[in-house]
Design a protein around this motif. Structure first.
Motif, PDB file in Angstrom:
ATOM      1  N   PHE A 478       9.987  -1.619  -3.575  1.00  9.54           N
ATOM      2  CA  PHE A 478       8.919  -2.448  -2.998  1.00  9.54           C
ATOM      3  C   PHE A 478       8.667  -3.554  -4.008  1.00  9.54           C
ATOM      4  CE2 PHE A 478       4.153  -2.725  -1.819  1.00  9.54           C
ATOM      5  CZ  PHE A 478       4.409  -3.667  -0.852  1.00  9.54           C
ATOM      6  N   LEU A 713      10.211  -5.352   1.134  1.00 10.36           N
ATOM      7  CA  LEU A 713      10.284  -3.892   1.215  1.00 10.36           C
ATOM      8  C   LEU A 713      11.655  -3.493   1.753  1.00 10.36           C
ATOM      9  CD1 LEU A 713       8.920  -1.100   1.044  1.00 10.36           C
ATOM     10  CD2 LEU A 713       8.038  -1.482   3.363  1.00 10.36           C
ATOM     11  N   LEU A 721       5.100   2.856   3.604  1.00  9.26           N
ATOM     12  CA  LEU A 721       4.164   1.735   3.511  1.00  9.26           C
ATOM     13  C   LEU A 721       2.729   2.199   3.300  1.00  9.26           C
ATOM     14  CD1 LEU A 721       3.678  -1.315   3.720  1.00  9.26           C
ATOM     15  CD2 LEU A 721       3.468  -1.046   6.201  1.00  9.26           C
ATOM     16  N   TYR A 724       2.136   3.057  -0.261  1.00  7.63           N
ATOM     17  CA  TYR A 724       2.081   1.885  -1.132  1.00  7.63           C
ATOM     18  C   TYR A 724       0.728   1.178  -1.027  1.00  7.63           C
ATOM     19  CZ  TYR A 724       7.159   2.466  -1.504  1.00  7.63           C
ATOM     20  OH  TYR A 724       8.415   2.963  -1.739  1.00  7.63           O
TER      21      TYR A 724
END
Length: 790
Positions: A478, A713, A721, A724
């Motif tokens: 990421f 990403l 996601l 994160y």
């Protein structure tokens, strides 16, 4: 009129003398510099010396070597003969005033189109027109306004940055002086009298004074300079209380030994500077380590197509070697400097220069890394391997950050100024109290308060926390543009996804064809046209078609959200939506389809059966309780029922959206107070990614990342996601806890300082220790957070 000299540079004024603000100027350039400084309260620049705008004598002729073309090629990062880009090291950058002046070079010379300062590295990234101002003249301009650059050809040849050893020298001098002053202070510490008192007291005191001079006027000079320039710019920076403390200690100690009132506080003074510099050295070393990990280990998950023996193989950009032949498709970024071999090259260098006008190139012309191909595909030969840090620099170019960062204020900026004001207020009030209670303690209290309550720990908390998170996210595929994106990501409340290429996987897509069989020449034209495109459907279709001979197109056009058009010889082809190819659409499509027409005759369509990414349903069900979710798709609503079964109820599903429709949708919700995260494929979604508060481009080994996105990403990590985003929120909590711990330190320290129980030398030891403890806390906390993400 008598003989006059220019107020700025000191040159003799001729017949075309300019008169402004009761001063004479020899040219418009000098007048402009004065106006800029005057309008922004920076005329203190002229207090430093007479005619400071003159080119220093030691600089005259020093940079003649910058007229050599070979040297210019080595120093410049981009050079197409007209526009050149160079990054110069400016050791004299000290404060916000320096940044302001250097980022307004375009007002001093119209040849400079853009300049951005990296304060931490003390560098300036300058884009300029070589036909208006040469590199030599640019360097001389910087020298005239007091910012002579440091240029070492050896460093540029090796690609290594110059190590600034000034801090090490200052730290060594401060440490040497501190040790000797402490040694000379022992007799007074132990109150030895008699022989020492009569013979050596005054000698020892003046020796301590002598040792303090290089500490104050050399080792501690930066604190005074920064505080002075900050105050002149009406900015209260964190160096103001430090400079005040140093000044009070030095002046009071000097007065005491001059009038034989005591031995002064030279031990506290030298110790303070030594421990301040020690803390700064530790900060520099740690942050340089984090920067190294970010620049050289966080490789973007992008690939480029390598051509070898008639086959196309995707390779990671950092595997490119000199001599490799590369295929660059439409909208792809050129990853390395190279030579154009064949194809229609129309290069957009806005990624590098900020100017969007495309430049046509012919076979044999040199191509520069960072340019974007805008007309079909081309083949090039690499002249060198990729410099990943250069791509990082392009992606992080401040030109593309301005709009979002103007709307966003960081935590540190909101707190530091108020903190400094509070510290100064407490110091003044406490000093006034002790002046009336016990005047002998007043100066000690004033100095101790300024030192112990220095907001250095607050200033360190955010960069170390967010810097470490950049490194951790990079290891998890990421890749975030800069630290402020993490703060913005923590505040989002609305998440919008593109469909094709974002929540669907190109690698698992199934395709079937229905219609008139294509001829061999039509298949070749179809394959060659698809080869030039990076749209997810184009890539999927290109990969499954049988291998055919590739031909160079006479013409290629890509209409975002509609389709492709290509010609070869007398034949033409259209690939895209039914309306784009001229096919009337009477009923709604039941699936995603790409239609084909050749020479304005409809042939048929390829139907795509979407395969959604692994873990998509689980991701949306995690996100739904905390965020408003929406899917904006350019496709028809054939997948609506499947998505309803897959995703949480009340997830907005909106189809037939053109790129402008997506942008307008985001803009509307932002006007209603939403903080929007846009997740797209980085190509059709560039406008939406730029408009959103945070834009994340999903990458599936395709070299099409855009300056519009804030993060990249890896497609395989889309299901992470939620984790994160939560980690970003946790990082902000770590920063806030750091502020709380720093506040506790300061309150405890202030209690002892205000009550007169804390000597300045003890405060000087505790202050860097508090800063180091904050750095250790943030590093350990973020590493624990990173382990939870693995």
């Amino acid at each position: 009129m008598g003989h006059k000299n220019c107020f700025h540079c000191g040159d003799s004024c001729k017949n075309d003398t300019l008169f402004f603000d009761d001063k004479y100027f020899c040219c418009n350039g000098c007048k402009t510099v004065y106006e800029i400084f005057s309008e922004n309260d920076l005329t203190c620049y002229y207090d430093m010396q007479q005619s400071p705008g003159a080119t220093p004598k030691e600089v005259e002729g020093k940079y003649d070597f910058l007229s050599n073309k070979n040297i210019i090629d080595k120093l410049t990062e981009f050079n197409d003969g007209n526009t050149q880009i160079v990054t110069l090291t400016i050791p004299h950058i000290h404060c916000s005033s320096c940044i302001w002046v250097l980022e307004n070079l375009n007002k001093l010379n119209k040849g400079v189109t853009a300049s951005q300062v990296n304060f931490g590295k003390k560098t300036i990234h300058i884009t300029y027109k070589a036909n208006v101002i040469s590199l030599k003249d640019l360097v001389l301009l910087l020298s005239r306004i007091g910012y002579e650059p440091y240029i070492s050809l050896e460093d540029y040849n090796t690609g290594k940055s110059t190590i600034n050893r000034t801090l090490i020298y200052k730290l060594g001098i401060a440490g040497f002086a501190f040790g000797n002053v402490m040694f000379l202070s022992f007799p007074e510490y132990f109150e030895l009298e008699e022989y020492w008192l009569e013979q050596y007291k005054h000698l020892f005191r003046w020796l301590m004074f002598g040792f303090s001079l290089p500490v104050v006027f050399y080792a501690g000079k930066d604190y005074f300079t920064s505080a002075y320039k900050g105050l002149k710019s009406k900015i209260l920076n964190i160096d103001v209380p430090i400079a005040l403390g140093l000044l009070v200690l030095f002046v009071r100690s000097t007065i005491e030994i001059m009038f034989d009132l005591g031995s002064g506080f030279f031990d506290s003074l030298t110790g303070l500077v030594f421990f301040l510099l020690l803390g700064k050295f530790f900060q520099q070393k740690t942050y340089a380590f984090l920067s190294f990990e970010r620049d050289y280990k966080s490789y973007f998950p992008i690939a480029v197509t390598k051509l070898a023996n008639g086959t196309e193989t995707p390779i990671q950009v950092y595997d490119i070697k000199k001599g490799d032949r590369l295929l660059i498709r439409n909208e792809e970024l050129i990853p390395v400097d190279g030579i154009l071999i064949n194809g229609n090259a129309n290069i957009d260098y806005s990624f590098v220069t900020g100017e969007s006008q495309a430049v046509k190139k012919q076979s044999g012309d040199k191509l520069f890394a960072g340019g974007k191909q805008t007309t079909g595909s081309m083949e090039m030969e690499a002249l060198k391997s990729v410099e990943q840090s250069y791509l990082t620099q392009l992606w992080s170019n401040d030109v593309f950050n301005t709009n979002k960062e103007d709307k966003f204020t960081t935590l540190t900026n909101t707190i530091s100024k108020r903190f400094t004001i509070a510290v100064l207020s407490i110091a003044i009030v406490a000093t006034l109290y002790w002046l009336f209670t016990d005047a002998s303690k007043a100066m000690n209290v004033f100095t101790a308060v300024l030192i112990i309550a220095c907001p250095c720990a607050i200033a360190l908390a955010a960069p170390f926390t967010l810097g470490n998170m950049l490194r951790i996210f990079g290891k998890l595929k990421f890749y975030i543009k800069n630290a402020s994106v993490i703060e913005q990501l923590a505040q989002i409340n609305t998440i919008i996804f593109d469909k094709t290429g974002t929540i669907t996987s190109n690698k698992q897509t199934q395709v079937s064809y229905s219609g008139t069989q294509l001829s061999a020449s039509e298949e070749v034209l179809l394959k060659s046209t698809l080869r030039s495109s990076n749209h997810p459907l184009s890539r999927a279709l290109y990969d499954i078609l049988d291998q055919h001979n590739i031909v160079s197109l006479n013409r290629y056009e890509e209409h975002l959200g509609q389709g492709l058009y290509g010609t070869h010889g007398n034949n033409s082809i259209k690939i895209g939506s039914a309306s784009f190819v001229g096919q009337p659409q009477t009923t709604a499509e039941l699936s995603t389809a790409v239609h084909i027409s050749t020479n304005n005759t409809y042939k048929g369509k390829y139907t795509f059966y979407n395969a959604y990414r692994k873990g998509l349903s689980k991701l949306f069900h995690k996100l739904k309780p905390d965020y408003d979710l929406a899917i904006l798709s350019g496709d028809n609503n054939s997948e609506q029922e499947n998505l309803k079964k897959l995703l949480p109820s009340k997830t907005k599903l909106i189809f037939n959206q053109k790129p402008d429709d997506k942008l307008d949708y985001i803009k509307y919700h932002q006007s209603e107070g939403a903080k929007v995260l846009m997740v797209g494929d980085g190509l059709n979604d560039a406008g939406a990614l730029a408009q959103s508060d945070v834009g994340i481009a999903i990458s599936e080994n395709i070299n099409v990342f855009s300056p519009a996105c804030d993060a990249i990403l890896d497609a395989s990590k889309l299901n992470q996601l939620y984790a994160y985003i939560k980690a970003s929120q946790s990082a902000i909590k770590i920063i806030k806890w750091s502020f709380v711990f720093s506040l506790c330190y300061n309150l405890i320290g202030l209690y002892f300082a205000v009550t007169g129980q804390l000597m300045p030398v003890i405060a000087a030891i505790l202050m860097p220790l508090s800063s180091i403890s904050i750095v250790v806390f943030t590093t350990v906390a973020t590493n624990i957070l990173g382990k939870k993400l693995n």
